[in-house]
Scaffold this active site. Sequence first.
Site, PDB file in Angstrom:
ATOM      1  N   GLU A 107       0.717  -1.376  -0.077  1.00 27.49           N
ATOM      2  CA  GLU A 107       0.192  -0.299  -0.144  1.00 27.49           C
ATOM      3  C   GLU A 107       1.116   0.784   0.219  1.00 27.49           C
ATOM      4  OE1 GLU A 107      -2.849  -0.390   3.002  1.00 27.49           O
ATOM      5  OE2 GLU A 107      -3.919  -1.943   2.647  1.00 27.49           O
ATOM      6  N   LYS A 129     -16.328  -1.537   2.355  1.00 30.38           N
ATOM      7  CA  LYS A 129     -15.550  -2.130   1.998  1.00 30.38           C
ATOM      8  C   LYS A 129     -16.489  -2.784   1.491  1.00 30.38           C
ATOM      9  CE  LYS A 129     -11.390  -2.832   3.956  1.00 30.38           C
ATOM     10  NZ  LYS A 129     -10.374  -4.518   5.034  1.00 30.38           N
TER      11      LYS A 129
HETATM   12  C1  2PG Z   1      -7.768  -3.673   5.884  1.00 26.72           C
HETATM   13  C2  2PG Z   1      -7.725  -4.184   3.924  1.00 26.72           C
HETATM   14  C3  2PG Z   1      -6.611  -2.048   3.639  1.00 26.72           C
HETATM   15  P1  2PG Z   1      -7.104  -5.606   2.854  1.00 26.72           P
HETATM   16  O1  2PG Z   1      -7.237  -4.453   6.211  1.00 26.72           O
HETATM   17  O2  2PG Z   1      -7.796  -2.992   6.440  1.00 26.72           O
HETATM   18  O3  2PG Z   1      -5.805  -1.585   4.527  1.00 26.72           O
HETATM   19  O4  2PG Z   1      -6.273  -4.644   3.587  1.00 26.72           O
HETATM   20  O5  2PG Z   1      -7.975  -5.440   1.388  1.00 26.72           O
HETATM   21  O6  2PG Z   1      -5.967  -6.242   2.362  1.00 26.72           O
HETATM   22  O7  2PG Z   1      -8.258  -6.360   3.783  1.00 26.72           O
HETATM   23 MG    MG Z   2      -8.474  -4.097   7.949  1.00 22.69          MG
END
Ligand code: 2PG
Ligand code: MG
Length: 407
Positions: free
Chosen positions: A201, A330
Amino acid sequence: MKNSEISEIRVRKIMDSRGGFTVEVIVESEDISSNAMVANSTSTGSHEVCAFPNGDVDACISNFETKKKDFIGIDAIEQKAVDDTLKSVGGEGFGFIGGNIATGVSIAAAKLAAKSLGMELYEYVHAKFTKQYGIRKSIPRPLGNLIGGGAHSNNKMSIQEILISADSGKFMKNATINAQAHKELGKRLKSMGMSTGVNIEGAWNTGLGDMENLKLAKSVAMDVGKETSSRIELGADFAASEFFKDGRYRYSDASFDVNGHVEFVYGLIRDFSLSYVEDPMNEDDFGGFASLLKKSGKSCMIVGDDLYTTNKSRVEEGIKKLATNGVLIKVNQIGTLSDTLDVIKVSHENGLATIVSHRSRETTDNFIAHLAVAFGSKFIKTGIVGGERVSKLNEVARIEEIESLVG
Ligand code: 2PG
Ligand code: MG
């Protein structure tokens, strides 16, 4: 007003920011078209819908092709109709078409509807959905990843992300102060003779352990805060499920049972003045989250990501158990905008803050910038540097300019 009745949907295989495959979905009407590109994850919650079952992007695209006709003729303004069709053809947990194609269709449909009305996506989502819940549009603060560990990195830090968020009042100023802190840390690492590599990231991959990294982040936040006459808050995403094994939280140099870990995290909140803590406990440990929240009170935002996976019934369980005061959002954890909106509604009704988030393997799509504004989210969590992260930051800044003109 342009026609918003869906006449065609195309799904294309594209690359994510790590060179893996994901999809872009293009939705068309007779007059206009829109697209959505959907990110992938690395530390994936067990309760998320699967982005691509068996990792097979091509199979998901072919499966979707066989169901495409079911969407033709639906008016994209009828978001619920689009999302209900996704659920009826998508298979259990979107196991047939994959959660990322579902998310792409859902978001591209919303973009098409907004465009048909000549509206910005954030205006449309707010006017049509979230305003009625009593949510006001707001410009979020950027929450960015400064130092990386856990599943996102290859080093000895177990905490996945040490986060910063400048609080100067203006979005772009906050984003640039975050970037200044990121740069300053890079300089310090160089002068210490440490690695100046970055993780997936764009966060620093320092080679130091959890405590040393927290100390370093605190000192940089204080110094850059002073230089810029602004407060820089510190936070952490533990992504604790990743290092919870056989009943213990296992760091490279220490291990804790559940109660011990609550005490440990609480100690970090106190010693480093953390104002944001995400996934401090294992993804099914509502009780552990609740113990921590009880101790930290209002001093810190305790946030569920893998705990909730943007799933309304899990958020309701968290509300009942007083597990958190914040919910990470998300869309591709649940697969549709409608289900995401249900989570926004229940969170808002129960006084939980929402944080709209990127994924670790991103695309340059900026729809999360629009959702963060329309959802009245306190933060947008989207990294500090890197084109796929900055595309969201620049978009919030553009929205802030439009909104200040509107007044
Ligand atoms: C998280 C995300 C973004 P990932 O854990 O919050 O930083 O990571 O997309 O790998 O779940
Ligand atoms: Mg997270």
